[in-house]
Design an enzyme around this catalytic site. Structure first.
Site, PDB file in Angstrom:
ATOM      1  N   HIS A 291       2.123  45.737  15.801  1.00  0.00           N
ATOM      2  CA  HIS A 291       1.572  44.629  16.328  1.00  0.00           C
ATOM      3  C   HIS A 291       0.704  44.592  17.316  1.00  0.00           C
ATOM      4  O   HIS A 291       0.085  43.844  17.815  1.00  0.00           O
ATOM      5  CB  HIS A 291       2.906  44.030  16.753  1.00  0.00           C
ATOM      6  CG  HIS A 291       3.660  44.449  17.822  1.00  0.00           C
ATOM      7  ND1 HIS A 291       4.658  45.273  17.999  1.00  0.00           N
ATOM      8  CD2 HIS A 291       3.129  44.383  19.125  1.00  0.00           C
ATOM      9  CE1 HIS A 291       4.888  45.754  19.288  1.00  0.00           C
ATOM     10  NE2 HIS A 291       4.093  45.047  19.941  1.00  0.00           N
ATOM     11  N   ASP A 324       6.874  48.957  12.042  1.00  0.00           N
ATOM     12  CA  ASP A 324       5.930  48.385  13.061  1.00  0.00           C
ATOM     13  C   ASP A 324       5.224  49.646  13.814  1.00  0.00           C
ATOM     14  O   ASP A 324       5.291  50.015  14.948  1.00  0.00           O
ATOM     15  CB  ASP A 324       6.820  47.699  14.195  1.00  0.00           C
ATOM     16  CG  ASP A 324       6.168  46.969  15.256  1.00  0.00           C
ATOM     17  OD1 ASP A 324       5.043  46.807  15.081  1.00  0.00           O
ATOM     18  OD2 ASP A 324       6.623  46.667  16.534  1.00  0.00           O
ATOM     19  N   SER A 407       4.088  48.180  24.606  1.00  0.00           N
ATOM     20  CA  SER A 407       4.489  48.624  23.423  1.00  0.00           C
ATOM     21  C   SER A 407       3.499  49.667  22.931  1.00  0.00           C
ATOM     22  O   SER A 407       2.378  49.549  23.186  1.00  0.00           O
ATOM     23  CB  SER A 407       3.962  47.058  22.280  1.00  0.00           C
ATOM     24  OG  SER A 407       5.039  46.405  22.831  1.00  0.00           O
TER      25      SER A 407
END
Length: 562
Positions: A291, A324, A407
């Site tokens: 992402h 992910d 992230s």
């Protein structure tokens, strides 16, 4: 300089005195006659300048010394009056030049009471009105008391009076020309004094005030800051310690890990964002979240910034939305620092961990915490609505602060080894988000490194990642305990023909309750548990059918990511 008047002789002649006046040798005459009381001394007064006593001026100015001395002392009953000096044009207090009575502003009289007018025959002298004070006249000083002299009749010291040589002023006299030697007068032809202009006085006063104000302000600030001499405060302080930290300390771990952590700035048609990644090898491969790089799409731009400030362009090698995870690569960069990989199966709850990333684009941020839980099934993403972007993670839970921008960054253990990839947080709103804009509430989730390592290797080697499967479709609306296989007539094919589930004897409508004796409560949890394994791994499932449970074994199949 001698002043002259048109039509007048070069020097002024004194008018005949109304009565004889004692001359410069009055004191000597009195002594010669045997008088016990010295004769009063008439002061020498320069024309239009002064009326005080002092030595006779040597510059030719007019004085009382021009009057002839009397032949002898006054007899009994005789009246002595002062001789009036001539009027000088332009002089203060000057009288008429002709036909009038000329008086000095402060003429001398024996009794000191004021000027007297010479009386006519048979008349008493009439004192004249007191003249206005001379501008340079001193304050009268009374004669000393107690020396045997009547008031106002103090003797004249030797060497003073008309004709006496110029010398220092006495203790009871005032000399307006005392700027130089005592008793001196301004030289002939020069002004008595030049007044200072008002503007110069004001300017000088302002300069003095400014200097004084500046000095006073500086001294005041110094006193306020340091307390003045002897009051300066110096606080004790430890010397600078540049020694390396213990390798097992947080500072030691961060020092070793930071050079291998990078910040990613992504821009493309899908938007823009910031995330974190870390170096996998010396070839320039960097692991991050899917992402993070997703906004770049296939034609976007990814810029990598290393901890030392060096930047480089990166390209996508492969990415997988189900896990992910994504791998990007930089070229032309030397001196890379790959981070060592740990083993997430060795992690225990309570172990200390360190999270490194760029929360809200604050690169190189280090936070610390512990492992709060293991094998926490979470799902993240799902913004597309069709489920193609949903990731299923059997995550490591940590209370190390993780925020948007963290992230893709590493979660390292006490030895500086990567055990997870920070991916999601539980926001205050109650939903689990991957890269959302919520703040940390102490609930962060990381993809275990064992799962991330396998996916990264596949993405580097083939550009795609494989997913383990059992060959069934699940009823995601089922509200009971466990994961139910779609019954007959449901959407899709309940059991894939020839797949692992069919080979293990699983039928439509069966409910899977456990995986390797670990309970599962929903269809999402079952997917997470299956995805935590590799294709080809053998699993034991507990299946319920018609209220009865049984155990089946199967080998996981493979499905490629799209």
């Amino acid at each position: 300089m001698t002043e002259t008047t048109p039509g007048a002789p070069d020097s002024y002649a004194l008018e005949p005195p109304a009565a004889p006046v004692p001359g410069a040798d009055a004191r000597a005459d009195a002594d010669a006659r045997g008088s016990s009381t010295p004769a009063p001394r008439p002061p020498s007064v320069p024309a239009a300048q002064d009326s005080t006593g002092g030595g006779e001026p040597a510059d030719g100015r007019l004085s009382y010394a021009g009057a002839p001395a009397p032949a002898g002392p006054p007899g009994p009953g005789e009246q002595v009056t002062a001789v009036q000096p001539p009027s000088v044009p332009g002089a203060p207090g000057a009288g008429p030049q002709a036909g009038g009575e000329a008086r000095h502003p402060r003429p001398y009289t024996p009794d000191g009471a004021g000027p007297s007018v010479a009386p006519a025959a048979g008349q008493q002298p009439v004192p004249a009105a007191p003249a206005a004070p001379h501008p340079y006249a001193p304050v009268p000083v009374p004669a000393p008391v107690g020396y045997g002299y009547p008031a106002g009749a103090a003797p004249v010291p030797a060497g003073y009076g008309p004709g006496a040589p110029a010398g220092p002023a006495g203790p009871w006299q005032y000399d307006p020309w005392a700027g130089g030697a005592a008793g001196s007068r301004p030289p002939e032809g020069k002004a008595a004094g030049k007044p200072v202009s008002r503007s110069r006085l004001v300017t000088g006063a302002l300069v003095v005030a400014l200097v004084a104000g500046g000095l006073g302000g500086g001294i005041g600030a110094w006193l306020e800051r340091d307390g003045g001499p002897g009051h300066r405060v110096t606080l004790p302080q430890a010397p600078a310690d540049k020694a390396d930290r213990d390798p097992g300390s947080i500072a030691g771990i961060a020092a070793r890990a930071l050079p291998g952590v990078v910040t990613l700035h992504v821009r493309g048609s899908g938007g823009q964002g910031t995330g974190t990644g870390f170096v996998l090898d010396n070839k320039g491969h960097i692991l991050t979240n899917n992402h993070v790089v997703e906004p770049a799409g296939n034609g976007g731009e990814i810029q990598v910034t290393f901890n030392g400030g060096q930047t480089a362009k990166a390209t996508v090698i492969g990415r997988d939305s189900g896990y992910d995870l994504a791998v990007v690569k930089v070229k032309g960069v030397s001196g890379l620092t790959p981070l060592p990989l740990g083993n997430s199966d060795s992690v225990h709850v309570g172990d200390s961990v360190v999270a490194i990333g760029a929360p809200f684009d604050l690169a190189g941020t280090v936070t610390t915490g512990i492992i709060s839980a293991k094998a926490r099934p979470i799902t993240a993403g799902g913004k597309k609505g069709d489920g193609s972007d949903v990731s299923y993670v059997d995550a490591l839970q940590t209370d190390a602060p993780i925020n948007p921008g963290n992230s893709g960054g590493p979660l390292v253990d006490s030895r500086g080894r990567v055990i997870g990839i920070n991916s999601a947080i539980r926001s205050a709103g109650g939903s689990s988000e991957s890269g959302g804009q919520g703040g940390s509430i102490g609930l962060g989730f990381a993809i275990p490194i064992n799962q991330a390592k396998r996916v990264a290797e596949e993405l580097i080697n083939t550009g795609r990642a494989t997913h383990p499967v059992i060959g069934v479709s699940l009823d995601m609306e089922y509200q009971g305990e466990g994961a139910r296989v779609n019954p007959k007539g449901g959407s899709g094919t309940p059991v894939t023909p020839g797949g692992p589930a069919e080979k293990a004897g699983i039928a439509p409508g069966d409910v899977i309750k456990k995986v390797d004796d670990v309970p599962v409560r929903s269809g999402q949890e079952l997917i997470v548990k299956i995805r935590s394994h590799r294709p080809g791994d053998r699993l034991t499932l507990t299946v319920e059918r018609d209220g009865k449970e049984r155990t089946v074994r199967m080998t996981l199949g493979t499905a490629s990511s799209s």
